[in-house]
Design an enzyme around this catalytic site. Structure first.
Site, mmCIF file in Angstrom:
data_model
loop_
_atom_site.group_PDB
_atom_site.id
_atom_site.type_symbol
_atom_site.label_atom_id
_atom_site.label_comp_id
_atom_site.label_asym_id
_atom_site.label_seq_id
_atom_site.Cartn_x
_atom_site.Cartn_y
_atom_site.Cartn_z
ATOM 1 N N LEU A 36 0.714 -1.451 0.041
ATOM 2 C CA LEU A 36 -0.095 -0.057 -0.199
ATOM 3 C C LEU A 36 0.857 1.367 0.058
ATOM 4 C CD1 LEU A 36 -2.557 1.953 0.420
ATOM 5 C CD2 LEU A 36 -2.732 0.983 2.701
ATOM 6 N N TYR A 82 3.843 -17.877 -6.551
ATOM 7 C CA TYR A 82 3.676 -17.347 -5.088
ATOM 8 C C TYR A 82 2.542 -17.640 -4.101
ATOM 9 C CZ TYR A 82 6.873 -13.760 -7.264
ATOM 10 O OH TYR A 82 7.739 -13.192 -7.771
ATOM 11 N N ASP A 169 8.349 -2.192 10.742
ATOM 12 C CA ASP A 169 8.226 -3.294 11.202
ATOM 13 C C ASP A 169 8.784 -3.412 12.642
ATOM 14 O OD1 ASP A 169 7.408 -3.254 8.624
ATOM 15 O OD2 ASP A 169 8.487 -5.017 7.973
ATOM 16 N N GLU A 411 17.478 0.372 -0.542
ATOM 17 C CA GLU A 411 16.087 0.329 0.477
ATOM 18 C C GLU A 411 16.402 1.167 1.640
ATOM 19 O OE1 GLU A 411 15.583 -3.797 1.855
ATOM 20 O OE2 GLU A 411 13.664 -3.138 2.511
HETATM 21 C C1 GLC Z 1 8.926 -3.469 4.764
HETATM 22 C C2 GLC Z 1 8.780 -2.302 5.034
HETATM 23 C C3 GLC Z 1 7.435 -1.706 4.855
HETATM 24 C C4 GLC Z 1 7.347 -1.754 3.311
HETATM 25 C C5 GLC Z 1 7.544 -2.952 2.917
HETATM 26 C C6 GLC Z 1 7.467 -3.383 1.256
HETATM 27 O O1 GLC Z 1 8.039 -4.380 5.411
HETATM 28 O O2 GLC Z 1 8.958 -2.242 6.574
HETATM 29 O O3 GLC Z 1 7.336 -0.400 5.239
HETATM 30 O O4 GLC Z 1 6.005 -1.358 2.962
HETATM 31 O O5 GLC Z 1 8.653 -3.869 3.367
HETATM 32 O O6 GLC Z 1 8.565 -2.542 0.870
#
Ligand code: GLC
Length: 439
Positions: A36, A82, A169, A411
């Site tokens: 999202l 998947y 996370d 990232e």
């Molecule tokens: C990890 C990140 C999250 C992000 C996802 C996909 O879970 O913590 O913020 O949306 O990866 O990139």
């Protein structure tokens, strides 16, 4: 901002590489599905050179909307390879899940309204009106869901039920709560008998990224088992709340919600549509309630436990996000800016660390426990601009772009050295580099 043609061309190439037709995956191997807030940040970048594709990115998120209004944090790729990822969530167990699409059963910070408005800014008046007309019902239903399900006591703050809903996370406040209250017995046993290596082999992320740059295996197991518990409750919020699983009024989520509510109202106003009276009250309530997350003693904002109303006083970059909310007093904004200027806190050489440099949790390469993330910088740059700190905004914009041009579209980044970490060719880093260059 000076145009940086190489940076922009490189960023476009990353987005083209991760393009899956109607959505952009955050990274081709590690994150093949649609997320999202990633799609929202990606659309904010795309709007600068391909407005139609930016709109498609948002429309594809709408496809995943649940019948109760929720927009899930993940929409799974239908690719047969998947199947395992889709089965982990098995969203079909909830009657509200969308027909014919597999999704997660939780949401993420509501960045949708921001992306819609940023796209709107690039459209002429008539096109903007039709864009807003198209999206308003979906957006409104999403915000109504947030209030119906996640603010059951009408307190103004939305609660979250999994660390993944915050987007950060393994951020310290949530990990602190997890270790204190939420770690299943079997994980405690794994921890005390030092059996973690047995589980590390099952991790997919550490096959792509050095283990030291990801969350600890115990934390990963905790997140996984929390997901299993939510699944056992069929992603039904009443059952989840009855069983005292995670319920935290998260600072990142609620700061984004405040801003998203303002955008929602602006969108409705632009096309002369009314927002239901009760929603207007709830939205006002959120602005006021954000101040309940302020702690005068430490001069910071924190997340709060939904049941006890106790602030979870573990510092993280979220403390700066009320700047992005944009509703706090100038005095409080100034206090936050002071944290941003303090080299022991957030003023590292390559800001902004996701955890203050003086926190016992700080680790410059460990995921959301230290590294700098470009999406967070984008939010804070935007907040600084609107809160009367344009010089700070420009400085942060420049240091963010330097960090990316020196190290690539990774990232996240080591905030002490600027070095890249996590996966390369990461979509929101590329998209927001374009946006910061062009606006
Ligand atoms: C990890 C990140 C999250 C992000 C996802 C996909 O879970 O913590 O913020 O949306 O990866 O990139």
């Amino acid at each position: 901002m000076d145009e940086q043609p190489d940076l922009v061309e490189g960023a476009k190439a990353v987005l083209a590489m991760n393009d899956r037709g109607i959505y952009t995956s955050p990274s081709i191997e590690l994150y093949p599905h649609q997320w999202l807030w990633d799609s929202c940040f990606t659309a904010i970048g795309l709007r600068n050179y391909d407005i139609d594709r930016a709109m498609t990115e948002i429309r594809s998120l709408f496809e995943g909307q649940w019948h109760n209004g929720m927009i899930p944090n993940m929409i799974f790729s239908p690719d047969p390879k998947y199947a395992r990822d889709r089965n982990i969530w098995n969203s079909i167990i909830n009657p509200n899940s969308p027909d014919g699409l597999a999704t997660s059963g939780i949401t993420q910070p509501p960045m949708l309204a921001e992306a819609i408005v940023q796209i709107g800014k690039k459209l002429k008046a008539a096109e903007r009106r039709s864009w807003y007309k198209e999206v308003l019902p979906t957006l409104l239903a999403y915000h109504q869901w947030i209030y119906n399900e996640r603010d059951p006591h009408n307190e103004g703050l939305a609660l979250q039920i999994h660390p993944w809903e915050t987007g950060l996370d393994n951020t310290p406040p949530w990990m602190q709560e997890m270790h204190e209250h939420q770690l299943s017995l079997w994980i405690r046993v794994v921890k005390s008998l030092k059996l973690t290596p047995l589980f590390t082999v099952f991790r997919r992320d550490t096959k792509h990224v050095p283990a030291g740059q990801r969350m600890h295996t115990i934390d990963a197991l905790g997140l996984f088992s929390t997901q299993r518990r939510l699944r056992r409750k069929g992603y039904d919020i009443n059952k989840v709340l009855k069983h005292s699983l995670f319920a935290i009024e998260d600072l990142t989520f609620n700061s984004v919600l405040v801003r998203a509510n303002q955008h929602l109202q602006d969108i409705a106003k632009y096309i002369r549509q009314d927002i239901p009276e009760d929603m207007l009250l709830q939205m006002k309530n959120t602005e006021t309630a954000l101040e309940h997350l302020w702690d005068a003693y430490t001069g910071q904002y924190y997340s709060r436990d939904f049941v006890t109303h106790k602030l979870i006083k573990e510092a993280s970059v979220a403390t700066l996000l009320p700047l992005y909310a944009g509703t706090i007093s100038h005095d409080r904004a100034k206090q936050l800016v002071r944290l941003l200027e303090n080299q022991h806190v957030f003023a590292t050489d390559y800001p902004i660390p996701s955890v203050p440099a003086n926190s016992p949790w700080f680790n410059p390469v460990c995921y959301w426990q230290g590294p700098a993330w470009v999406n967070i910088n984008w939010l804070i740059i935007d907040g600084l601009e609107r809160s009367g700190f344009p010089d700070h905004a420009t400085a942060l914009k420049e240091s963010t772009l330097d960090m990316i041009s020196q190290n690539g579209f990774y990232e996240y980044f080591n905030p002490l050295t600027g070095e890249a970490a996590g996966v390369p060719n990461f979509s929101w880093t590329a998209a927001l580099a374009i946006d910061l260059t062009k606006n």
